[in-house]
Design a protein around this motif. Structure first.
Motif, PDB file in Angstrom:
ATOM      1  N   GLU A   1       0.829  -1.204   0.000  1.00 19.69           N
ATOM      2  CA  GLU A   1       0.000   0.000   0.000  1.00 19.69           C
ATOM      3  C   GLU A   1       0.871   1.264   0.000  1.00 19.69           C
ATOM      4  O   GLU A   1       0.534   2.266  -0.651  1.00 19.69           O
ATOM      5  N   GLY A   2       1.996   1.203   0.722  1.00 19.14           N
ATOM      6  CA  GLY A   2       2.917   2.336   0.732  1.00 19.14           C
ATOM      7  C   GLY A   2       3.527   2.573  -0.630  1.00 19.14           C
ATOM      8  O   GLY A   2       3.685   3.724  -1.073  1.00 19.14           O
ATOM      9  N   LEU A   3       3.877   1.500  -1.327  1.00 23.49           N
ATOM     10  CA  LEU A   3       4.417   1.633  -2.674  1.00 23.49           C
ATOM     11  C   LEU A   3       3.368   2.235  -3.615  1.00 23.49           C
ATOM     12  O   LEU A   3       3.677   3.118  -4.424  1.00 23.49           O
ATOM     13  N   ALA A   4       2.137   1.776  -3.504  1.00 21.02           N
ATOM     14  CA  ALA A   4       1.069   2.313  -4.354  1.00 21.02           C
ATOM     15  C   ALA A   4       0.850   3.798  -4.080  1.00 21.02           C
ATOM     16  O   ALA A   4       0.662   4.594  -5.012  1.00 21.02           O
ATOM     17  N   ALA A   5       0.887   4.194  -2.801  1.00 19.29           N
ATOM     18  CA  ALA A   5       0.697   5.596  -2.449  1.00 19.29           C
ATOM     19  C   ALA A   5       1.840   6.453  -2.984  1.00 19.29           C
ATOM     20  O   ALA A   5       1.621   7.575  -3.455  1.00 19.29           O
ATOM     21  N   ALA A   6       3.058   5.917  -2.923  1.00 22.91           N
ATOM     22  CA  ALA A   6       4.209   6.658  -3.437  1.00 22.91           C
ATOM     23  C   ALA A   6       4.084   6.868  -4.935  1.00 22.91           C
ATOM     24  O   ALA A   6       4.323   7.967  -5.448  1.00 22.91           O
ATOM     25  N   ARG A   7       3.696   5.823  -5.637  1.00 19.32           N
ATOM     26  CA  ARG A   7       3.539   5.942  -7.093  1.00 19.32           C
ATOM     27  C   ARG A   7       2.409   6.908  -7.451  1.00 19.32           C
ATOM     28  O   ARG A   7       2.514   7.659  -8.421  1.00 19.32           O
ATOM     29  N   ALA A   8       1.358   6.894  -6.648  1.00 24.18           N
ATOM     30  CA  ALA A   8       0.245   7.810  -6.902  1.00 24.18           C
ATOM     31  C   ALA A   8       0.677   9.264  -6.728  1.00 24.18           C
ATOM     32  O   ALA A   8       0.108  10.168  -7.354  1.00 24.18           O
ATOM     33  N   ALA A   9       1.704   9.483  -5.890  1.00 19.90           N
ATOM     34  CA  ALA A   9       2.218  10.832  -5.671  1.00 19.90           C
ATOM     35  C   ALA A   9       3.261  11.235  -6.711  1.00 19.90           C
ATOM     36  O   ALA A   9       3.823  12.324  -6.636  1.00 19.90           O
ATOM     37  N   GLY A  10       3.520  10.352  -7.670  1.00 22.30           N
ATOM     38  CA  GLY A  10       4.467  10.657  -8.735  1.00 22.30           C
ATOM     39  C   GLY A  10       5.835  10.055  -8.564  1.00 22.30           C
ATOM     40  O   GLY A  10       6.723  10.265  -9.410  1.00 22.30           O
ATOM     41  N   ALA A  11       6.042   9.295  -7.482  1.00 22.23           N
ATOM     42  CA  ALA A  11       7.347   8.686  -7.230  1.00 22.23           C
ATOM     43  C   ALA A  11       7.562   7.470  -8.119  1.00 22.23           C
ATOM     44  O   ALA A  11       6.610   6.788  -8.518  1.00 22.23           O
ATOM     45  N   ALA A  12       8.832   7.185  -8.424  1.00 27.79           N
ATOM     46  CA  ALA A  12       9.163   5.962  -9.153  1.00 27.79           C
ATOM     47  C   ALA A  12       8.967   4.742  -8.277  1.00 27.79           C
ATOM     48  O   ALA A  12       8.709   3.640  -8.765  1.00 27.79           O
ATOM     49  N   GLY A  13       9.096   4.928  -6.960  1.00 22.81           N
ATOM     50  CA  GLY A  13       8.964   3.814  -6.025  1.00 22.81           C
ATOM     51  C   GLY A  13       9.344   4.250  -4.626  1.00 22.81           C
ATOM     52  O   GLY A  13       9.167   5.422  -4.264  1.00 22.81           O
TER      53      GLY A  13
END
Length: 491
Positions: free
Chosen positions: A310-322
């Motif tokens: 879920e943390g990875l998904a949230a990071a990607r949703a914020a524009g992060a690569a990971g």
């Protein structure tokens, strides 16, 4: 070829002294994600592991591939002990960091970084990085060159502002001689807060690759090294903008680290009061403006409390690569933490009795430092009080200009009278812990003094352990690095 940075979902954190050791980085690299070795004190780690007898022969195998055979031979002659020294024997010391370091010191730094990265890269095609503390400036050029000789793919730098690193990487990839500016504090008392004291002057650390490979190795005649990508570990969008603005300081990407991440963290902005438990209090001013970083157009990863799918998904949703993940890897089987200490941490974490404190005074750097409270470690007040104050490793020493005009070195964890005599402030010594010796002990390489005293450990983890229930069942003794990757990438 390793994966493009845009495709890396997971960066394994480069933790502590020897926690992110080569077996861990190699295990993560095999999955196609970014395995990272810690670049701190790799000279000392190489020397102590050789004195332990180099079980399995891995270090000697790597040194046999070092491109300067005479250097490798000198290191083996000085430190390798067949069968290993006795458990109660003290380790032979290594040269301490200083301006104008001698040849033996520079050779050991270069070789230590080469060995760790070389071993991490064996047996797979995945990417491997090395993580440095910007605070440890006097080792930086030699350390970078050693890692680059081994073909390191990424360099990650935290605990400071890595504005000089793009220039260093460019020059070292051409085998060119380099100089790195070093702040030298004035002799008047000056706090070791993250900001450079107003009384500071500047000196330099010079490094010439020809000193390692010989005079025939020059920028004109030798094959260039592949330049690794540089990721700056920061906690401020303002700093990201500052670094990205100038091509001379621009990294290839960022790791945005919250205060929940393990090890050192940036102090809160302003001077808020400490919490009832004596920890720094972070507020809205300390939140990272992720959108502002995303607008720079450079890839970035989020770190500190994101170690779940879920943390990875949230990071990607914020524009992060990971995401960058530390603690989950620190507790896996391949990490360098002493096995008994690791089992204590896991058992207490599972039982809900493990306390991670963000100690504002523990680190000599002046940055807050996360400490896991365990008996018989430096977080035990009786153990801390019983330890004689000394500074014999010196990785966190800082140079200062004495009244005699000569450069000296001081650390607030050294004997108080010594520190004061060197112009240090008494308040800087309160609660300081010798992280250099303690973190060596954390990975089972603590010093045994001639008087029988054995250096205690000090474990550091992040303040979020939400990943554990998904990795460790009630009847499991542990888990592996590949399990962490699978846990984070699960649909």
């Amino acid at each position: 070829m390793h994966r493009s940075s845009a495709l890396l979902a997971i960066i394994q954190g480069g933790m502590g002294v020897g926690v992110s050791q080569w077996p861990l980085a190699r295990a993560v690299g095999r999955t196609g994600q970014l395995g990272v070795v810690s670049g701190v004190a790799l000279d000392g780690l190489l020397a102590r592991r050789l004195q332990r007898g180099d079980p399995g022969g891995h270090l000697r195998e790597a040194l046999a591939r070092f491109p300067a055979p005479d250097v490798a031979r000198r290191i083996l002659d000085r430190y390798y002990v067949p069968g290993g020294i006795g458990a109660d024997r003290p380790y032979r010391p290594v040269p301490r960091l200083r301006l104008g370091a001698n040849r033996a010191a520079v050779e050991l730094i270069v070789a230590g970084n080469f060995v760790e990265v070389f071993l991490a890269k064996q047996g797979h095609q995945g990417p491997i990085g090395v993580n440095y503390l910007e605070k440890i400036q006097m080792a930086a050029p030699a350390a970078l060159y050693g890692a680059m000789l081994a073909g390191v793919d990424y360099v990650l730098v935290g605990a400071g502002i890595p504005s000089e690193y793009p220039r260093l990487l460019d020059a070292l990839s051409r085998h060119s001689a380099v100089e790195l500016p070093i702040a030298v504090s004035g002799s008047a008392p000056a706090t070791l807060a993250p900001a450079t004291p107003a009384t500071a002057t500047t000196s330099t650390v010079a490094f010439d690759p020809a000193a390692i490979l010989g005079p025939s190795a020059t920028a004109e005649t030798d094959e260039p090294l592949r330049r690794p990508q540089l990721l700056a570990i920061i906690s401020s969008a303002i700093l990201a903008v500052r670094l990205a603005r100038d091509p001379l300081t621009r990294p290839d990407g960022f790791v945005l680290e919250t205060a929940a991440a393990g090890g050192h963290s940036a102090p809160p902005r302003g001077k808020p009061p400490l919490s009832p438990t004596g920890e720094p209090v972070y507020g809205p001013r300390d939140e990272i403006d992720v959108a502002k970083v995303a607008a720079l157009g450079l890839p970035f990863w989020l770190a500190g409390g994101f170690a779940t799918a879920e943390g990875l998904a949230a990071a990607r949703a914020a524009g992060a690569a990971g995401i960058q993940v530390g603690s989950a890897f620190a507790l896996c089987e391949e990490s360098g933490i002493d096995p008994d200490l690791k089992q204590q941490l896991l058992a207490r974490a599972q039982a809900g009795t493990l306390t991670i404190r963000n100690d504002p005074a523990a680190s000599p750097t002046g940055f807050p430092f996360k400490t896991a409270r365990l008996p018989d470690t430096l977080t035990d007040e009786s153990v801390y009080a019983a330890r004689p104050r000394l500074c014999d490793l010196g990785y966190l020493r800082t140079p200062y200009l004495g009244d005699n005009g000569r450069v000296g070195y001081r650390c607030p964890a050294e004997p108080v009278d010594d520190y004061l005599a060197k112009g240090g402030a008494a308040e800087d010594t309160v609660g300081r812990k010798c992280l250099c010796n303690a973190l060596m002990a954390t990975v089972g390489l603590g010093q045994h003094r001639r008087d029988g005293y054995q250096e205690p450990a000090l474990a550091t983890l992040g303040q979020s352990l939400d990943f554990l229930p998904g990795l460790l069942s009630a009847d499991a003794a542990g888990y592996r690095a590949e399990d962490v990757v699978a846990h984070l990438l699960r649909p």
